[in-house]
Design a protein around this motif. Structure first.
Motif, PDB file in Angstrom:
ATOM      1  N   UNK A 137      -3.886  15.037  39.695  1.00 58.72           N
ATOM      2  CA  UNK A 137      -2.679  15.692  39.230  1.00 58.72           C
ATOM      3  C   UNK A 137      -2.861  16.145  37.785  1.00 58.72           C
ATOM      4  N   UNK A 138      -1.956  17.021  37.352  1.00 60.85           N
ATOM      5  CA  UNK A 138      -1.951  17.492  35.971  1.00 60.85           C
ATOM      6  C   UNK A 138      -0.693  16.947  35.299  1.00 60.85           C
ATOM      7  N   UNK A 139      -0.860  16.380  34.106  1.00 60.45           N
ATOM      8  CA  UNK A 139       0.259  15.818  33.365  1.00 60.45           C
ATOM      9  C   UNK A 139       0.494  16.605  32.089  1.00 60.45           C
ATOM     10  N   UNK A 140       1.750  16.868  31.794  1.00 60.47           N
ATOM     11  CA  UNK A 140       2.128  17.407  30.498  1.00 60.47           C
ATOM     12  C   UNK A 140       2.671  16.255  29.662  1.00 60.47           C
ATOM     13  N   UNK A 141       2.011  15.971  28.547  1.00 56.63           N
ATOM     14  CA  UNK A 141       2.374  14.853  27.690  1.00 56.63           C
ATOM     15  C   UNK A 141       2.932  15.380  26.371  1.00 56.63           C
ATOM     16  N   UNK A 142       3.907  14.653  25.822  1.00 57.07           N
ATOM     17  CA  UNK A 142       4.507  15.088  24.560  1.00 57.07           C
ATOM     18  C   UNK A 142       4.811  13.885  23.680  1.00 57.07           C
ATOM     19  N   UNK A 143       4.469  14.014  22.412  1.00 55.70           N
ATOM     20  CA  UNK A 143       4.789  12.986  21.423  1.00 55.70           C
ATOM     21  C   UNK A 143       5.652  13.601  20.337  1.00 55.70           C
ATOM     22  N   UNK A 144       6.880  13.128  20.237  1.00 57.30           N
ATOM     23  CA  UNK A 144       7.791  13.653  19.219  1.00 57.30           C
ATOM     24  C   UNK A 144       7.340  13.247  17.834  1.00 57.30           C
ATOM     25  N   UNK A 145       6.846  12.001  17.689  1.00 58.13           N
ATOM     26  CA  UNK A 145       6.413  11.524  16.379  1.00 58.13           C
ATOM     27  C   UNK A 145       5.164  12.261  15.897  1.00 58.13           C
ATOM     28  N   UNK A 146       4.242  12.534  16.821  1.00 60.08           N
ATOM     29  CA  UNK A 146       3.016  13.232  16.461  1.00 60.08           C
ATOM     30  C   UNK A 146       3.186  14.751  16.475  1.00 60.08           C
ATOM     31  N   UNK A 147       4.318  15.212  16.989  1.00 57.80           N
ATOM     32  CA  UNK A 147       4.560  16.652  17.155  1.00 57.80           C
ATOM     33  C   UNK A 147       3.389  17.293  17.899  1.00 57.80           C
ATOM     34  N   UNK A 148       3.124  16.722  19.062  1.00 62.11           N
ATOM     35  CA  UNK A 148       1.902  17.088  19.776  1.00 62.11           C
ATOM     36  C   UNK A 148       2.149  17.222  21.272  1.00 62.11           C
ATOM     37  N   UNK A 149       1.462  18.185  21.884  1.00 59.39           N
ATOM     38  CA  UNK A 149       1.510  18.414  23.329  1.00 59.39           C
ATOM     39  C   UNK A 149       0.092  18.320  23.883  1.00 59.39           C
ATOM     40  N   UNK A 150      -0.061  17.645  25.004  1.00 57.53           N
ATOM     41  CA  UNK A 150      -1.352  17.546  25.677  1.00 57.53           C
ATOM     42  C   UNK A 150      -1.158  17.848  27.160  1.00 57.53           C
ATOM     43  N   UNK A 151      -2.047  18.653  27.726  1.00 62.59           N
ATOM     44  CA  UNK A 151      -2.082  18.888  29.169  1.00 62.59           C
ATOM     45  C   UNK A 151      -3.393  18.304  29.663  1.00 62.59           C
ATOM     46  N   UNK A 152      -3.324  17.341  30.594  1.00 64.17           N
ATOM     47  CA  UNK A 152      -4.540  16.686  31.068  1.00 64.17           C
ATOM     48  C   UNK A 152      -4.639  16.765  32.587  1.00 64.17           C
ATOM     49  N   UNK A 153      -5.874  16.835  33.062  1.00 61.11           N
ATOM     50  CA  UNK A 153      -6.192  16.767  34.497  1.00 61.11           C
ATOM     51  C   UNK A 153      -6.745  15.382  34.754  1.00 61.11           C
ATOM     52  N   UNK A 154      -6.110  14.628  35.641  1.00 63.32           N
ATOM     53  CA  UNK A 154      -6.453  13.217  35.770  1.00 63.32           C
ATOM     54  C   UNK A 154      -6.430  12.743  37.212  1.00 63.32           C
ATOM     55  N   UNK A 155      -7.118  11.646  37.439  1.00 68.53           N
ATOM     56  CA  UNK A 155      -7.024  10.975  38.728  1.00 68.53           C
ATOM     57  C   UNK A 155      -5.689  10.241  38.805  1.00 68.53           C
ATOM     58  N   UNK A 156      -5.054  10.301  39.965  1.00 69.65           N
ATOM     59  CA  UNK A 156      -3.780   9.600  40.132  1.00 69.65           C
ATOM     60  C   UNK A 156      -3.950   8.089  40.002  1.00 69.65           C
ATOM     61  N   UNK A 157      -5.080   7.597  40.482  1.00 66.02           N
ATOM     62  CA  UNK A 157      -5.293   6.155  40.518  1.00 66.02           C
ATOM     63  C   UNK A 157      -5.786   5.588  39.201  1.00 66.02           C
ATOM     64  N   UNK A 158      -6.236   6.456  38.295  1.00 64.97           N
ATOM     65  CA  UNK A 158      -6.811   5.963  37.039  1.00 64.97           C
ATOM     66  C   UNK A 158      -6.604   6.994  35.938  1.00 64.97           C
ATOM     67  N   UNK A 159      -5.535   6.811  35.135  1.00 62.87           N
ATOM     68  CA  UNK A 159      -5.217   7.763  34.080  1.00 62.87           C
ATOM     69  C   UNK A 159      -6.246   7.767  32.957  1.00 62.87           C
ATOM     70  N   UNK A 160      -7.109   6.771  32.920  1.00 60.89           N
ATOM     71  CA  UNK A 160      -8.138   6.761  31.876  1.00 60.89           C
ATOM     72  C   UNK A 160      -9.275   7.726  32.216  1.00 60.89           C
ATOM     73  N   UNK A 161      -9.312   8.191  33.456  1.00 55.27           N
ATOM     74  CA  UNK A 161     -10.342   9.146  33.884  1.00 55.27           C
ATOM     75  C   UNK A 161      -9.713  10.540  33.913  1.00 55.27           C
ATOM     76  N   UNK A 162      -9.788  11.257  32.793  1.00 52.45           N
ATOM     77  CA  UNK A 162      -9.089  12.531  32.676  1.00 52.45           C
ATOM     78  C   UNK A 162      -9.921  13.543  31.897  1.00 52.45           C
TER      79      UNK A 162
END
Length: 640
Positions: free
Chosen positions: A48-73
């Motif tokens: 799956x693809x996740x859209x991540x956002x950090x308000x404190x860091x003022x940052x956006x990340x789009x990652x392609x990752x395994x559903x079973x292991x978010x550390x593998x992206x």
């Protein structure tokens, strides 16, 4: 009042119980502390693809990752400048196996010039079988004012030529390239020297496409070619619509014609705050459709003729775009700027209809129901128990409120019943709004938390099943909210409209009934039917009646099929709209159910129709199903 307090106590207990359950297991994405998941797009059963956002860091990340292991992206996108504000649209095209991303993102100020680094349309293709930045392409043509800001900041006011090159390389084709110019004398200048020469000889033009096409060249095997490196990755036809000025909000909609970008057109509006200070905001003026990818999965070379001047009724938020523009049986459904009529488009055919029901009639079909979840696996007992108890509690309280009000109604006169009916409607609307704005939003947040949980490998399947169950719960609660207070009624009340799209509400109730009971239910219309207008008060009563009829069919009829039929009728010189609901169930003796004082549902149907000057007739025999005929007072539709 006591019932209302008890209801909210239950809601708070539910939210607290969910919070206590998840607070112990929430770990988040290890490599992205402080980020929250804003959007999830499924690629396949494992990715799956996740859209991540950090308000404190003022940052956006789009990652392609395994559903079973978010550390593998793999990171697809990361913003280059701090994000003060942004909006996004994310879509995966199965036909060409491509991920599309559109961003409207805040600029960075350089020497008083706003430089927009990250805004624009991106695509991501697989490289060596996976999605990554290696497969990223960007499609952007800066407007003249945007290009002037870039030139002014890096070249005119400064000699930061490397900053200018960095910008134009970033928005150009995904290839090896060089910025260069060949003089009339045949002398070749590259990069810094080329920029200096252009500046000194006044060769700059604010037409970004012309300027960059002239001076950006492809490099192949170390040799500068005559080929431009600013072709929008081989799609120069995109420069005048999808890529031109990327500072807009949009969503993606897929139909039989392909993938559309529904783009927002905004205008600056001057407003004042409480202290009288003036400020400017951009408000949506209209929406416009742009075809990005055709039905074969190829990026289009030409737009359909109709889109050149087409304007769709705007929505307050693109999150509510379904009301104005969506896929309907493979057609692109668009609400007209008049806010009432609709357009449908497919395969070069553009058709206008005066109402949503006329659209359905012209298509001779109904909107497909939402995808059903068929796989049922075992999963964590505590999680499902919490969700089920929560839903049961909410439903139980709603049922108590409705049943108590029904029994009380039996002892009231007509005037009092009308007063009670209006009070009930207000309470139903408030409960619906409170459920949607608090409980539904909380469950959505909980689903995000569950998606972020780190669980052992053997628990992954359970986690995914829980996510599916939570999604089902959200859909169920949204249907409950609609049943309590349909959106069309709330909109009419808020805007003081007297004319209501009653048939649109019935259409939604029909789809909900079919989805919930798995009993096929189809709407048919007489060939010469004239679609009328319905008074708001009449519509409220009729909706209650139709809901009651569907409840009776579900509980008592054992039906395998239901048909709804529309036609016109004159009754005592009054225009009536006839709604016939037919089921093929076990039927009954009509006289017994209409005279039995314990049949509150039937009595309410009769009394509600009488309250608005309508009429209801029941036709049934044992084992021959039942026909319920509603004759609803109406007026002539005025579409001028």
């Amino acid at each position: 009042m006591k019932i209302k307090k008890v209801f909210w106590i239950f809601v708070y207990i539910i939210i607290l119980s969910w919070g206590s359950c998840f607070s112990q297991e929430k770990k988040g994405l290890t490599d992205f502390p402080g980020y929250s998941i804003k959007q999830t797009i499924e690629i396949d059963s494992a990715h799956e693809v996740l859209e991540l956002y950090s308000k404190s860091e003022k940052s956006v990340r789009i990652i392609y990752t395994e559903k079973s292991d978010y550390s593998n992206y793999k990171t697809l996108f990361s913003n280059r400048t701090k994000v003060e504000w942004y909006s996004s649209a994310l879509y995966y095209s199965k036909k060409n196996d491509t991920i599309y991303l559109h961003l409207n993102m805040s600029p960075i100020s350089i020497l008083g010039n706003d430089i927009y680094y990250d805004a624009g349309l991106y695509s991501f293709e697989r490289v060596d079988g996976i999605f990554s930045q290696d497969g990223m392409k960007r499609y952007m043509v800066p407007d003249s004012w945007m290009m002037n800001f870039v030139w002014d900041a890096f070249v005119k006011k400064d000699t930061n030529y490397s900053g200018f090159l960095d910008y134009v390389y970033f928005i150009s084709d995904s290839c090896e390239k060089v910025f260069c110019i060949t003089t009339k004398n045949g002398e070749l200048f590259k990069e810094d020297a080329a920029i200096k020469y252009i500046k000194e000889n006044d060769l700059y033009t604010s037409d970004a496409y012309t300027f960059l096409t002239s001076y950006l060249r492809r490099v192949e095997n170390g040799v500068i070619t005559s080929e431009s490196a600013f072709t929008l990755n081989g799609h120069p036809e995109l420069r005048n619509h999808i890529c031109k000025n990327s500072l807009y909000n949009c969503i993606f909609v897929e139909t039989d014609d392909g993938i559309w970008i529904i783009r927002e057109h905004s205008l600056p509006v001057e407003k004042k705050d409480d202290l009288g200070n003036k400020y400017t905001v951009y408000e949506s003026d209209y929406l416009m459709p742009l075809l990005l990818e055709d039905s074969t999965g190829k990026i289009v070379s030409d737009q359909p003729d109709f889109v050149k001047n087409f304007k769709i009724f705007p929505t307050q938020s693109l999150k509510d775009y379904e009301d104005c523009c969506r896929n309907l049986n493979g057609y692109l459904l668009m609400k007209d700027l008049d806010g009432k009529s609709y357009w449908i488009y497919k395969n070069g055919s553009l058709i206008k209809k005066d109402s949503y029901m006329q659209v359905l009639s012209s298509l001779a079909s109904t909107v497909p129901e939402e995808n059903k979840i068929t796989e049922k696996e075992q999963f964590n007992f505590w999680m499902i128990l919490t969700i089920l108890l929560s839903l049961i509690s909410i439903l139980f309280l709603i049922v108590i409120i409705i049943l108590k009000s029904k029994k009380y109604e039996q002892h009231l006169n007509k005037k009092d019943k009308k007063l009670i009916f209006n009070i009930q409607n207000k309470e139903r609307t408030k409960i619906s709004k409170d459920l949607h704005d608090s409980v539904v939003q909380s469950i959505r947040a909980i689903r995000t938390d569950v998606e972020m949980l780190k669980v052992p490998e053997e628990e992954k399947a359970k986690q995914q099943q829980i996510i599916k169950e939570i999604t089902d719960s959200i859909i169920l609660l949204r249907n409950i909210c609609y049943t309590l207070s349909p959106a069309e009624i709330s909109l009419a009340e808020n805007t003081n409209e007297k004319d209501v799209e009653l048939l649109s509400v019935i259409d939604t109730l029909v789809k909900q009934f079919s989805h919930n009971t798995k009993i096929p239910c189809v709407i048919n219309m007489a060939s010469n039917v004239k679609l009328p207008s319905f008074d708001l008060e009449v519509s409220k009563y009729v909706i209650r009646v139709v809901q009651e009829i569907f409840v009776n069919i579900q509980k008592h009829s054992f039906a395998t099929k239901v048909d709804v039929f529309y036609t016109n009728e004159q009754l005592e010189k009054k225009s009536m709209f006839k709604i016939v609901i037919i089921d093929d169930g076990i039927g009954c003796e009509v006289e017994k159910i209409t005279k039995n004082k314990h049949h509150f549902g039937i009595r309410n149907i009769i009394e509600n129709m009488n309250s608005v000057g309508g009429k209801v007739e029941f036709y049934s025999k044992p084992n021959e199903g039942m026909n319920v005929v509603l004759k609803v007072p109406c007026g002539e539709r005025n579409d001028s």
